[in-house]
Design an enzyme around this catalytic site. Structure first.
Site, PDB file in Angstrom:
ATOM      1  N   ALA A   1       3.072   6.541 -14.335  1.00 19.12           N
ATOM      2  CA  ALA A   1       4.033   5.581 -14.874  1.00 19.12           C
ATOM      3  C   ALA A   1       4.330   4.474 -13.872  1.00 19.12           C
ATOM      4  CB  ALA A   1       5.323   6.296 -15.265  1.00 19.12           C
TER       5      ALA A   1
ATOM      6  N   ASN B   1       0.804  -1.224   0.000  1.00 18.79           N
ATOM      7  CA  ASN B   1       0.000   0.000   0.000  1.00 18.79           C
ATOM      8  C   ASN B   1       0.839   1.279   0.000  1.00 18.79           C
ATOM      9  OD1 ASN B   1      -2.484   1.724   0.702  1.00 18.79           O
ATOM     10  ND2 ASN B   1      -1.158   2.052   2.478  1.00 18.79           N
TER      11      ASN B   1
ATOM     12  N   TYR C   1       3.624   9.300 -11.056  1.00 22.26           N
ATOM     13  CA  TYR C   1       2.635   8.465 -10.383  1.00 22.26           C
ATOM     14  C   TYR C   1       1.973   7.510 -11.368  1.00 22.26           C
ATOM     15  CZ  TYR C   1      -1.240   7.414  -7.165  1.00 22.26           C
ATOM     16  OH  TYR C   1      -2.153   6.779  -6.347  1.00 22.26           O
TER      17      TYR C   1
END
Length: 228
Positions: free
Chosen positions: A152, A83, A150
């Protein structure tokens, strides 16, 4: 009772995932860069009757990830949730390569480091599930600009984990990718669609629902398949 590892557990979706699994009676190993500064996570750990412990791990650092895995002392891991993430400003046409590298170290290479380091623990579980928090921004169906690093990193994560799902399936490890929804976090803001608790509950349900037939799939927080 399952053994659950969560990265980026100090706030937002990660904190709510830790709360969700601890409330369900699972043993939660909650990782973040600075447990000493994670007040909400510390409070949760104190109230968990030992079901949740907080540990230091920077997913962008090889030695830190290896140390995080060692903290489990060989325990089996039934659920691993990648996460941890960052979304710094300045991701447009003038974005520096330093920002690009930092974002990819955390959100693309980081989950690979973590899965690689915890692989022996996952194998000991018999059947283990790995869920990666990705984003609709990493899908080719996203039609907006910006968020270069972000987007990519999340697109790379999607492809990476689909490949890894093929290679670890025979070891009893199932892998999923989930768009958590538009969530009321620091990134989404207070006007977003759903709460972190709603997102976390959906992610946990989707993780439990992974099967050999759906491993490598990309879903949204409701469990519906997400277009790539």
């Amino acid at each position: 009772m399952a053994n659950v590892v969560i990265t980026g557990a100090s706030r937002g979706i990660g904190l709510e995932l830790a709360r969700h699994y601890a409330a369900a009676g699972d043993r939660v190993f909650a990782f973040c860069r600075d447990p000493a500064g994670a007040e909400a996570l510390a409070t949760l750990a104190t109230s968990s009757s030992g079901r949740l412990t907080a540990h230091a791990m920077d997913v962008a650092d090889d030695a830190s990830v290896q140390g995080g895995a060692a903290a489990l002392d060989g325990a089996a891991v039934d659920v691993l949730i990648n996460n941890a993430g960052i979304n710094p400003p300045g991701q447009g046409l003038a974005m520096t390569t330093e920002v690009f590298r930092e974002v990819n170290e955390v959100m693309l290479i980081g989950p690979f480091r973590v899965l690689q380091a915890f692989l022996p623990n996952l194998e000991r579980a018999g059947t283990a599930r790995v869920m990666n928090v990705t984003s609709q921004i990493g899908a080719s169906t996203w039609r907006h600009g910006g968020y270069y690093a972000y987007a990519a990193a999340k697109a790379g994560l999607n492809r990476l984990m689909r490949s890894m799902s093929v290679d670890v399936k025979a070891r009893g490890i199932l892998i999923g990718l989930v768009h958590p929804g538009f969530v009321q976090t620091d990134m989404g803001g207070s006007g977003a669609d759903i709460s972190p608790a709603q997102s976390a509950a959906g992610i946990a349900k989707g993780t439990a629902a992974l099967t050999p037939e759906t491993t490598g799939g990309f879903f949204d927080w409701t469990g519906a398949p997400h277009r790539w």
